[in-house]
Design a protein around this motif. Structure first.
Motif, mmCIF file in Angstrom:
data_model
loop_
_atom_site.group_PDB
_atom_site.id
_atom_site.type_symbol
_atom_site.label_atom_id
_atom_site.label_comp_id
_atom_site.label_asym_id
_atom_site.label_seq_id
_atom_site.Cartn_x
_atom_site.Cartn_y
_atom_site.Cartn_z
ATOM 1 N N UNK A 6 0.824 -1.208 0.047
ATOM 2 C CA UNK A 6 -0.063 -0.072 0.025
ATOM 3 C C UNK A 6 0.684 1.196 0.089
ATOM 4 N N UNK A 7 0.418 2.346 -0.483
ATOM 5 C CA UNK A 7 1.167 3.703 -0.243
ATOM 6 C C UNK A 7 1.078 3.974 1.230
ATOM 7 N N UNK A 8 2.286 4.747 1.541
ATOM 8 C CA UNK A 8 2.326 5.356 2.840
ATOM 9 C C UNK A 8 2.563 6.691 2.597
ATOM 10 N N UNK A 9 1.727 7.698 3.163
ATOM 11 C CA UNK A 9 1.870 8.975 2.625
ATOM 12 C C UNK A 9 2.219 9.832 4.042
ATOM 13 N N UNK A 10 2.948 10.678 3.948
ATOM 14 C CA UNK A 10 3.154 11.608 5.210
ATOM 15 C C UNK A 10 2.797 12.911 4.558
ATOM 16 N N UNK A 11 1.441 13.463 5.255
ATOM 17 C CA UNK A 11 0.917 14.543 4.691
ATOM 18 C C UNK A 11 1.610 16.068 5.195
ATOM 19 N N UNK A 12 2.528 15.949 5.893
ATOM 20 C CA UNK A 12 3.313 17.267 6.462
ATOM 21 C C UNK A 12 4.586 16.900 6.943
ATOM 22 N N UNK A 13 5.687 17.247 5.923
ATOM 23 C CA UNK A 13 7.101 16.888 6.532
ATOM 24 C C UNK A 13 7.915 17.871 5.976
ATOM 25 N N UNK A 14 9.119 18.289 6.570
ATOM 26 C CA UNK A 14 10.109 19.149 6.274
ATOM 27 C C UNK A 14 11.182 18.467 5.875
ATOM 28 N N UNK A 15 11.806 18.691 5.016
ATOM 29 C CA UNK A 15 13.211 18.001 4.757
ATOM 30 C C UNK A 15 14.226 19.131 4.564
ATOM 31 N N UNK A 16 15.237 19.433 5.400
ATOM 32 C CA UNK A 16 16.070 20.588 5.365
ATOM 33 C C UNK A 16 17.572 20.457 5.289
ATOM 34 N N UNK A 17 18.050 20.292 4.024
ATOM 35 C CA UNK A 17 19.498 19.903 4.146
ATOM 36 C C UNK A 17 20.316 21.089 4.989
ATOM 37 N N UNK A 18 19.993 22.264 4.970
ATOM 38 C CA UNK A 18 20.830 23.280 5.431
ATOM 39 C C UNK A 18 20.699 23.231 7.094
ATOM 40 N N UNK A 19 19.645 22.973 7.665
ATOM 41 C CA UNK A 19 19.736 22.955 9.363
ATOM 42 C C UNK A 19 19.426 21.451 9.972
ATOM 43 N N UNK A 20 19.208 20.496 9.129
ATOM 44 C CA UNK A 20 19.006 19.156 9.480
ATOM 45 C C UNK A 20 19.638 17.941 8.875
ATOM 46 N N UNK A 62 12.092 28.184 -3.956
ATOM 47 C CA UNK A 62 12.905 27.339 -4.936
ATOM 48 C C UNK A 62 13.796 26.336 -4.159
ATOM 49 N N UNK A 63 14.310 26.698 -2.935
ATOM 50 C CA UNK A 63 14.951 25.558 -2.108
ATOM 51 C C UNK A 63 14.155 24.591 -1.935
ATOM 52 N N UNK A 64 12.868 24.792 -1.669
ATOM 53 C CA UNK A 64 12.000 23.625 -1.325
ATOM 54 C C UNK A 64 11.818 22.679 -2.407
ATOM 55 N N UNK A 65 11.767 23.343 -3.712
ATOM 56 C CA UNK A 65 11.693 22.454 -5.097
ATOM 57 C C UNK A 65 13.165 21.813 -5.415
#
Length: 276
Positions: A6-20, A62-65
């Motif tokens: 089945x698909x497993x979807x996270x509806x709200x997540x941040x991925x941050x290479x700069x700070x994390x 743009x960073x998010x994209x």
């Protein structure tokens, strides 16, 4: 028990290479069984940007994209959600006054909506302070939120709300006035009593009972990906792991899981979520 296909979807997540941890966090999500994420813009200050105009949010978006493109390389389907964090009103108002701050935030949302119209993003992010704020700040924030709802109506896209804990019932007439279907207004970090579309934290104890009752909701981690706050709110593995646990213990059915991770978000965001 092996997790069903089945698909497993996270509806709200941040991925941050700069700070994390960046892409390593996305890999954790993928290795745990995650397949789809709604990648949400972080506040402008996370990118070291102090906006003075709507155009100043362009680099934030743009960073998010760019991060979205990198995550796709590890095999996760990414749907960007762009917008202006409601807490920005407090920082901006300290520099330029409340009315101008609200105007800058609205202009930033206009820019985010342009990305949605171009197909680069699927939804907008807005809201109002989740902390105690003066009445005039709340009024200005609600004006910004209403503008986001109008943009969502114009673009035919969903709007994710970051707001105070609780049902946010007053958003219903705002959505109706703005012309956006309530089925496209998502309450991020929701409580189940909201009349909006609830996105529940993966560890929410009510998920099994709510799923059995047929409530339409999605799941999220609200993972912030900040080294200063490791694992907050919950980690990137959480949505897959809690889903697996609920299935293993018979607390939800495979049909429930499909509704949570594919049916509801597909309907809400106007995307097709299926197995990659």
């Amino acid at each position: 028990m092996k997790l069903p296909a089945i698909p497993i979807t996270d509806d709200h997540i941040h991925i941050d290479p700069l700070n994390g941890r960046g892409i390593e966090a996305a890999k954790d999500f993928r290795r745990s069984g995650g397949t789809h994420i709604f990648l949400v813009t972080k506040p402008s200050w996370s990118s070291g940007i102090e906006p003075s105009s709507g155009e100043d949010y362009r680099e934030v978006f743009e960073r998010t994209l760019r991060v979205a493109d990198d995550i796709r390389e590890v095999g996760v389907v990414v749907y960007p959600v762009l917008g202006v964090h409601p807490a920005e009103i407090s920082r901006l108002a300290g520099r330029m006054g409340l009315e101008e701050a609200a105007g800058v935030m609205m202009a930033g949302l206009d820019l985010a909506a342009a990305y949605v119209q171009e197909g680069a993003a699927v939804a907008l992010k807005s809201g109002r302070p989740h902390y105690e704020a003066a009445p005039e700040v709340l009024a200005a924030s609600n004006a910004v939120l209403y503008h986001a709802l109008e943009l969502g109506a114009d673009c035919g896209c969903a709007v994710q709300l970051h707001a105070e804990s609780g049902p946010c019932i007053d958003v219903l007439p705002m959505a109706k006035r703005a012309g956006i279907p309530v089925e496209r207004v998502v309450k991020h970090f929701a409580t189940p009593d909201t009349p909006l579309v609830p996105s529940l934290i993966a560890r929410h104890e009510g998920i099994p009972a709510l799923a059995r009752a047929g409530l339409r909701f999605s799941m999220e981690s609200d993972y912030m990906d900040e080294n200063a706050r490791p694992g907050a709110v919950v980690g990137p593995k959480s949505v897959p792991r809690f889903t697996r646990r609920y299935l293993e213990e018979g607390l939800i059915t495979e049909e429930d899981a499909w509704r949570i991770h594919a049916g509801t978000p597909s309907r809400t965001y106007g995307v097709e979520i299926s197995l990659p």
